[in-house]
Design an enzyme around this catalytic site. Structure first.
Site, PDB file in Angstrom:
ATOM      1  N   ASP A   8       0.832  -1.214   0.000  1.00 18.52           N
ATOM      2  CA  ASP A   8       0.000   0.000   0.000  1.00 18.52           C
ATOM      3  C   ASP A   8       0.862   1.257   0.000  1.00 18.52           C
ATOM      4  O   ASP A   8       0.457   2.298   0.525  1.00 18.52           O
ATOM      5  CB  ASP A   8      -0.886   0.033   1.260  1.00 18.52           C
ATOM      6  CG  ASP A   8      -2.014  -0.989   1.222  1.00 18.52           C
ATOM      7  OD1 ASP A   8      -2.420  -1.383   0.117  1.00 18.52           O
ATOM      8  OD2 ASP A   8      -2.485  -1.389   2.301  1.00 18.52           O
ATOM      9  N   LYS A  30      -0.245  -8.438  -1.577  1.00 15.64           N
ATOM     10  CA  LYS A  30      -1.591  -7.910  -1.797  1.00 15.64           C
ATOM     11  C   LYS A  30      -1.495  -6.565  -2.495  1.00 15.64           C
ATOM     12  O   LYS A  30      -0.897  -5.619  -1.974  1.00 15.64           O
ATOM     13  CB  LYS A  30      -2.314  -7.747  -0.457  1.00 15.64           C
ATOM     14  CG  LYS A  30      -3.759  -7.309  -0.630  1.00 15.64           C
ATOM     15  CD  LYS A  30      -4.465  -7.231   0.710  1.00 15.64           C
ATOM     16  CE  LYS A  30      -4.312  -5.892   1.372  1.00 15.64           C
ATOM     17  NZ  LYS A  30      -5.012  -4.774   0.713  1.00 15.64           N
ATOM     18  N   ASP A  59      -6.712  -7.006  -4.442  1.00 18.08           N
ATOM     19  CA  ASP A  59      -7.720  -6.645  -3.433  1.00 18.08           C
ATOM     20  C   ASP A  59      -8.495  -5.415  -3.906  1.00 18.08           C
ATOM     21  O   ASP A  59      -8.263  -4.305  -3.437  1.00 18.08           O
ATOM     22  CB  ASP A  59      -6.979  -6.374  -2.112  1.00 18.08           C
ATOM     23  CG  ASP A  59      -7.895  -5.931  -0.980  1.00 18.08           C
ATOM     24  OD1 ASP A  59      -9.098  -6.226  -1.027  1.00 18.08           O
ATOM     25  OD2 ASP A  59      -7.384  -5.283  -0.042  1.00 18.08           O
ATOM     26  N   LEU A  60      -9.410  -5.613  -4.856  1.00 19.81           N
ATOM     27  CA  LEU A  60     -10.172  -4.475  -5.384  1.00 19.81           C
ATOM     28  C   LEU A  60     -11.602  -4.439  -4.844  1.00 19.81           C
ATOM     29  O   LEU A  60     -12.335  -3.489  -5.111  1.00 19.81           O
ATOM     30  CB  LEU A  60     -10.184  -4.507  -6.923  1.00 19.81           C
ATOM     31  CG  LEU A  60      -8.809  -4.473  -7.594  1.00 19.81           C
ATOM     32  CD1 LEU A  60      -8.957  -4.428  -9.117  1.00 19.81           C
ATOM     33  CD2 LEU A  60      -7.975  -3.291  -7.124  1.00 19.81           C
ATOM     34  N   LYS A  61     -12.012  -5.476  -4.123  1.00 20.97           N
ATOM     35  CA  LYS A  61     -13.328  -5.507  -3.454  1.00 20.97           C
ATOM     36  C   LYS A  61     -14.432  -5.002  -4.383  1.00 20.97           C
ATOM     37  O   LYS A  61     -15.099  -4.003  -4.097  1.00 20.97           O
ATOM     38  CB  LYS A  61     -13.318  -4.627  -2.198  1.00 20.97           C
ATOM     39  CG  LYS A  61     -12.254  -4.978  -1.180  1.00 20.97           C
ATOM     40  CD  LYS A  61     -12.381  -4.087   0.040  1.00 20.97           C
ATOM     41  CE  LYS A  61     -11.292  -4.296   1.049  1.00 20.97           C
ATOM     42  NZ  LYS A  61      -9.967  -3.810   0.628  1.00 20.97           N
ATOM     43  N   ASP A  64     -20.885  -4.322  -7.875  1.00 20.32           N
ATOM     44  CA  ASP A  64     -21.607  -3.710  -8.994  1.00 20.32           C
ATOM     45  C   ASP A  64     -22.768  -4.630  -9.370  1.00 20.32           C
ATOM     46  O   ASP A  64     -23.052  -5.596  -8.646  1.00 20.32           O
ATOM     47  CB  ASP A  64     -20.643  -3.487 -10.188  1.00 20.32           C
ATOM     48  CG  ASP A  64     -21.018  -2.253 -11.007  1.00 20.32           C
ATOM     49  OD1 ASP A  64     -22.203  -2.154 -11.409  1.00 20.32           O
ATOM     50  OD2 ASP A  64     -20.149  -1.393 -11.243  1.00 20.32           O
ATOM     51  N   ASN A  67     -23.774  -8.571 -14.046  1.00 16.06           N
ATOM     52  CA  ASN A  67     -23.076  -8.719 -15.325  1.00 16.06           C
ATOM     53  C   ASN A  67     -21.748  -7.966 -15.335  1.00 16.06           C
ATOM     54  O   ASN A  67     -20.733  -8.472 -15.814  1.00 16.06           O
ATOM     55  CB  ASN A  67     -23.987  -8.222 -16.463  1.00 16.06           C
ATOM     56  CG  ASN A  67     -23.373  -8.495 -17.807  1.00 16.06           C
ATOM     57  OD1 ASN A  67     -23.131  -9.655 -18.165  1.00 16.06           O
ATOM     58  ND2 ASN A  67     -23.077  -7.439 -18.543  1.00 16.06           N
ATOM     59  N   THR A  68     -21.753  -6.777 -14.759  1.00 14.65           N
ATOM     60  CA  THR A  68     -20.513  -5.988 -14.693  1.00 14.65           C
ATOM     61  C   THR A  68     -19.484  -6.686 -13.806  1.00 14.65           C
ATOM     62  O   THR A  68     -18.287  -6.706 -14.114  1.00 14.65           O
ATOM     63  CB  THR A  68     -20.825  -4.573 -14.150  1.00 14.65           C
ATOM     64  OG1 THR A  68     -21.798  -3.987 -15.013  1.00 14.65           O
ATOM     65  CG2 THR A  68     -19.595  -3.692 -14.109  1.00 14.65           C
ATOM     66  N   THR A 118     -12.710  -4.587   8.492  1.00 15.27           N
ATOM     67  CA  THR A 118     -12.150  -4.589   9.857  1.00 15.27           C
ATOM     68  C   THR A 118     -12.041  -3.183  10.453  1.00 15.27           C
ATOM     69  O   THR A 118     -11.737  -3.036  11.631  1.00 15.27           O
ATOM     70  CB  THR A 118     -10.761  -5.263   9.866  1.00 15.27           C
ATOM     71  OG1 THR A 118     -10.034  -4.831   8.713  1.00 15.27           O
ATOM     72  CG2 THR A 118     -10.882  -6.760   9.828  1.00 15.27           C
ATOM     73  N   ARG A 178      -2.130  -7.046  13.962  1.00 13.30           N
ATOM     74  CA  ARG A 178      -0.995  -6.337  14.551  1.00 13.30           C
ATOM     75  C   ARG A 178      -0.188  -7.425  15.248  1.00 13.30           C
ATOM     76  O   ARG A 178      -0.453  -7.781  16.393  1.00 13.30           O
ATOM     77  CB  ARG A 178      -1.483  -5.246  15.525  1.00 13.30           C
ATOM     78  CG  ARG A 178      -2.212  -4.102  14.794  1.00 13.30           C
ATOM     79  CD  ARG A 178      -1.307  -3.412  13.784  1.00 13.30           C
ATOM     80  NE  ARG A 178      -1.950  -2.375  12.964  1.00 13.30           N
ATOM     81  CZ  ARG A 178      -2.382  -2.543  11.717  1.00 13.30           C
ATOM     82  NH1 ARG A 178      -2.293  -3.725  11.119  1.00 13.30           N
ATOM     83  NH2 ARG A 178      -2.894  -1.540  11.035  1.00 13.30           N
ATOM     84  N   ARG A 208       0.880  -1.968   7.377  1.00 12.93           N
ATOM     85  CA  ARG A 208       1.717  -0.979   8.053  1.00 12.93           C
ATOM     86  C   ARG A 208       2.754  -1.554   9.023  1.00 12.93           C
ATOM     87  O   ARG A 208       3.889  -1.055   9.028  1.00 12.93           O
ATOM     88  CB  ARG A 208       0.818   0.077   8.728  1.00 12.93           C
ATOM     89  CG  ARG A 208       0.208   1.023   7.711  1.00 12.93           C
ATOM     90  CD  ARG A 208      -0.974   1.811   8.245  1.00 12.93           C
ATOM     91  NE  ARG A 208      -2.164   0.974   8.372  1.00 12.93           N
ATOM     92  CZ  ARG A 208      -3.369   1.439   8.681  1.00 12.93           C
ATOM     93  NH1 ARG A 208      -3.541   2.730   8.908  1.00 12.93           N
ATOM     94  NH2 ARG A 208      -4.397   0.619   8.764  1.00 12.93           N
TER      95      ARG A 208
HETATM   96  O1  C5P Z   1      -1.860  -1.506   7.242  1.00 17.28           O
HETATM   97  P1  C5P Z   1      -2.819  -2.586   7.600  1.00 17.28           P
HETATM   98  O2  C5P Z   1      -2.148  -3.853   8.121  1.00 17.28           O
HETATM   99  O3  C5P Z   1      -3.966  -2.124   8.468  1.00 17.28           O
HETATM  100  O4  C5P Z   1      -3.438  -2.984   6.170  1.00 17.28           O
HETATM  101  C1  C5P Z   1      -4.555  -3.801   6.003  1.00 17.28           C
HETATM  102  C2  C5P Z   1      -4.802  -3.967   4.546  1.00 17.28           C
HETATM  103  O5  C5P Z   1      -5.908  -4.855   4.409  1.00 17.28           O
HETATM  104  C3  C5P Z   1      -5.160  -2.707   3.790  1.00 17.28           C
HETATM  105  O6  C5P Z   1      -4.606  -2.840   2.486  1.00 17.28           O
HETATM  106  C4  C5P Z   1      -6.684  -2.725   3.719  1.00 17.28           C
HETATM  107  O7  C5P Z   1      -7.167  -2.133   2.542  1.00 17.28           O
HETATM  108  C5  C5P Z   1      -6.966  -4.214   3.691  1.00 17.28           C
HETATM  109  N1  C5P Z   1      -8.268  -4.645   4.199  1.00 17.28           N
HETATM  110  C6  C5P Z   1      -8.704  -4.373   5.477  1.00 17.28           C
HETATM  111  N2  C5P Z   1      -9.930  -4.802   5.908  1.00 17.28           N
HETATM  112  C7  C5P Z   1     -10.708  -5.528   5.094  1.00 17.28           C
HETATM  113  C8  C5P Z   1     -10.265  -5.824   3.797  1.00 17.28           C
HETATM  114  C9  C5P Z   1      -9.022  -5.369   3.389  1.00 17.28           C
HETATM  115  O8  C5P Z   1      -7.970  -3.742   6.226  1.00 17.28           O
HETATM  116  N3  C5P Z   1     -11.853  -6.016   5.546  1.00 17.28           N
END
Ligand code: C5P
Length: 227
Positions: A8, A30, A59-61, A64, A67-68, A118, A178, A208
């Protein structure tokens, strides 16, 4: 349990530098919205050029009309990614169409459904969904399972509940990790490695705590040793 490292970072170069540091580690990478919108398909190609065995989670979640979504799913599968995700709230019809579209392809990617982000706490989740996180995440997971998906994205705290309401082989990928109690940032439902293991997460996502560390390789290796 597999470690998925979130790329990221603010520039393509920084993502690629991190991938080079992790070149010999058994990790998934990711690629999320920030990086893919900015750097697109060429980023995926450059990552595979660093190590062709890197597994990539796009990870584009997506969310829509059915069909799209099926069209987008086919396009993502053609990018040769190993996993991608859709929002479970897009509904069973859309998720089933996605899986139908991939069914004729050779080696289709793993498809996961996002249940509850989350970053939601109970109060902000119920403002949107008018239900508790547990209840809704369980329902979303059952919908995804019935639609033929391979698993879900959820917090560690719903992982066991979801497996017991589907099957233990239904994958759970859990962000908000974490590993050793680092700062939470914007995440709400965070857990450490021991809890993720205990709750049977199949994939943990760590962003992070790795890329903001002074020693990303050291942190990654320490996580791998502990999973
Ligand atoms: O930096 P951190 O460890 O919080 O990053 C979590 C990653 O997981 C981010 O890229 C965030 O977009 C992704 N994510 C998330 N919660 C979700 C789905 C994806 O934090 N439910």
């Amino acid at each position: 349990m597999k470690l998925c490292v979130a790329l990221d970072l603010p520039t393509s170069k920084e993502n690629l530098d991190l991938a080079k540091i992790l070149k010999n580690e058994d990790v998934w990478l990711k690629v999320g919205l920030r990086s893919f919108i900015r750097d697109g398909k060429s980023l995926l190609e450059e990552l595979k050029a660093i190590n062709p065995n890197f597994k990539i989670f796009l990870d584009l979640k997506i969310y829509d009309i059915p069909n799209t979504m099926a069209d987008a799913a086919e396009s993502m599968a053609r990018l040769d990614v190993d996993m991608f995700n859709v929002h479970a709230s897009s509904g069973k019809k859309a998720m089933t169409m996605v899986m139908d579209r991939l069914s004729g392809m050779e080696n289709p990617p793993i498809v996961l459904a996002v249940t509850a982000l989350t970053s939601f706490d109970e109060a902000s989740f119920s403002e949107v969904y008018a239900q508790s996180i547990d209840t809704k995440a369980k329902q979303f997971a059952k919908d995804a399972y019935a639609s033929g998906l391979n698993g879900v994205v959820c917090s560690v705290f719903e992982s066991q509940l979801i497996k017991s309401n589907t099957t233990k082989n239904f994958l759970t990928l859990t962000p908000g990790i974490r590993p050793f109690g680092e700062s939470v940032g914007d995440q709400q439902r965070v857990a450490d490695l021991a809890t993720a293991k205990q709750e049977m997460s199949d994939f943990i996502v760590v962003g992070r705590p790795i890329y903001q560390s002074n020693d990303p390789l050291g942190v990654t290796q320490k996580i791998i040793e502990n999973i």
